[in-house]
Design an enzyme around this catalytic site. Structure first.
Site, PDB file in Angstrom:
ATOM      1  N   ASP A  12      89.972  14.861 -29.154  1.00 56.46           N
ATOM      2  CA  ASP A  12      90.025  15.044 -27.816  1.00 56.46           C
ATOM      3  C   ASP A  12      91.575  14.368 -27.295  1.00 56.46           C
ATOM      4  OD1 ASP A  12      88.951  15.520 -25.191  1.00 56.46           O
ATOM      5  OD2 ASP A  12      88.673  13.567 -25.091  1.00 56.46           O
ATOM      6  N   ASP A  14      92.177  13.576 -22.986  1.00 49.83           N
ATOM      7  CA  ASP A  14      91.966  12.637 -21.916  1.00 49.83           C
ATOM      8  C   ASP A  14      90.722  11.602 -22.258  1.00 49.83           C
ATOM      9  OD1 ASP A  14      92.378  11.424 -19.674  1.00 49.83           O
ATOM     10  OD2 ASP A  14      92.590  13.015 -18.553  1.00 49.83           O
ATOM     11  N   LYS A 183      84.718  23.480 -24.472  1.00 47.13           N
ATOM     12  CA  LYS A 183      83.723  22.508 -24.848  1.00 47.13           C
ATOM     13  C   LYS A 183      82.961  22.285 -23.639  1.00 47.13           C
ATOM     14  CE  LYS A 183      87.326  19.211 -25.881  1.00 47.13           C
ATOM     15  NZ  LYS A 183      87.814  18.160 -26.233  1.00 47.13           N
ATOM     16  N   ASP A 207      85.638  11.147 -26.601  1.00 44.16           N
ATOM     17  CA  ASP A 207      84.889  10.005 -25.614  1.00 44.16           C
ATOM     18  C   ASP A 207      83.721  10.571 -24.794  1.00 44.16           C
ATOM     19  OD1 ASP A 207      86.295  10.201 -22.285  1.00 44.16           O
ATOM     20  OD2 ASP A 207      87.069  11.441 -24.075  1.00 44.16           O
TER      21      ASP A 207
END
Length: 267
Positions: A12, A14, A183, A207
Site C-alpha cells: 500500500d 498512503d 481494495k 496500514d
C-alpha cells in the site's frame, strides 16, 4: 517473464509508504532492502486520480525508488476489467487524469453519449450534470464500475470526500450496486498478482485493516498490518475488533516487519 521463489510483496502507499507530504520512517529502507534481497514487489493503491508516473514521482519525493511499471492503481485495474468484459469499448468516465489515461491506454473510447460502461473514480469537479448523465446511462443499460469504495480521504490534515462518496449518490438514485475494483475487493489484487513476477508466497502490506488487509485476505495472500497510518498502536485493537480482520502479522513499523520476516534490514 522471469519469476522468483522469494516472497513477493503488494504494498500500500498512503499510510504505509508516506502520509501525504510526510515521509514514513523506514519506508525507503524497507523498499531498498526488498530490492537488494531480490524480492519482487508492486505498489498497489486505490488512488484513481494519479497516473502511475505521477505516483512514482511522489514516491521519489519521499526517497523511495520506484518506476511507473511498479505501480498498480485502481484506475488501471478498472480499465483492464472493462477492456476484458467484451460489452463494447465506449466509456463515460467520471474521474481525473489517472482514470482517463488508464482507460485510453486500455483501448477504450471516452464518450459523452451511449456508453457501454460508466466508470467512476474520484472527481473533484463532480457536478449535478455528471450525476444526471451517469444515472441516465446506467438506467439505459450501461454497466457501472467503481474504481474504489473509499468514502473519505486524508488531505492536508483533514478528511475529504472520496470516490465512494460520489458513488453513494449514483447508487442511491438507482438502488444499484456497482462492480467495485479497488481494495478491499479482490479484482485489483488479482490484476496486481498477474503483473507480479513471483511464484512464491505473496504478502499484502498496508496500514488499513479494512481495505489493505481485507483485500489481501480476499485474494488468499499473507497479510501484514503496519501501525503507521489508519492503524496505530493506540487504536489497532479496536480496529481489528470492528473489522473482524485478522492479519498474519501486526508490526509497529516496516523495520519490524523485515525483522519478523527474517529479511535483513536496519532501523
Amino acid at each position: 517473464m522471469n519469476t522468483s521463489t522469494k516472497a513477493g510483496f503488494l504494498i500500500d502507499l498512503d499510510g504505509t509508504m508516506y502520509a501525504g507530504h510526510r515521509s514514513i520512517p523506514h519506508a525507503a529502507a524497507f523498499i531498498d532492502t526488498l530490492r537488494e534481497k531480490g524480492h519482487p514487489l508492486l505498489f498497489v493503491t486505490n488512488n484513481s486520480s494519479r497516473t502511475p508516473e505521477a505516483v512514482a514521482d511522489h514516491l521519489a519525493y519521499h526517497g523511495i525508488t520506484a518506476f511507473a511499471q511498479d505501480i498498480v492503481t485502481s484506475s488501471q485495474a478498472a480499465a483492464r476489467y472493462v477492456a476484458e468484459r467484451g460489452r463494447g469499448r465506449r466509456v463515460y468516465a467520471i474521474g481525473e487524469e489517472g482514470l482517463r489515461a488508464a482507460l485510453l491506454e486500455a483501448g477504450m473510447e471516452l464518450v459523452d453519449d451511449r456508453p457501454d460502461y460508466v466508470v467512476q473514480g474520484i472527481d473533484r469537479e463532480f457536478s449535478y450534470r455528471k450525476l444526471e448523465q451517469a444515472v441516465g446511462y446506467i438506467a439505459a443499460g450501461a454497466e457501472y464500475v467503481l474504481t474504489n469504495p473509499d468514502r473519505l480521504l486524508p488531505a492536508d490534515g483533514k478528511l475529504v470526500p472520496g470516490a465512494g462518496a460520489i458513488a453513494a449518490s449514483i447508487r442511491e438514485a438507482l438502488k444499484q450496486t456497482p462492480t467495485v475494483i479497488g481494495k478491499p475487493f479482490e479484482p485489483i489484487m488479482r490484476y496486481a498478482l498477474e503483473r507480479l513476477p513471483c511464484d512464491g508466497e505473496v504478502w499484502a502490506v498496508g496500514d488499513n485493516p479494512e481495505t489493505d488487509i481485507g483485500a489481501g485476505k480476499a485474494a488468499g495472500l499473507k497479510t501484514a498490518l503496519v501501525l503507521t497510518g489508519v492503524a496505530t498502536p493506540d487504536n489497532v485493537d479496536r480496529l481489528l475488533m470492528e473489522t473482524r480482520v485478522r492479519p498474519d502479522l501486526v508490526c509497529t513499523d516496516l523495520a519490524e516487519l523485515l525483522d519478523r520476516l527474517g529479511i535483513a534490514g536496519s532501523r
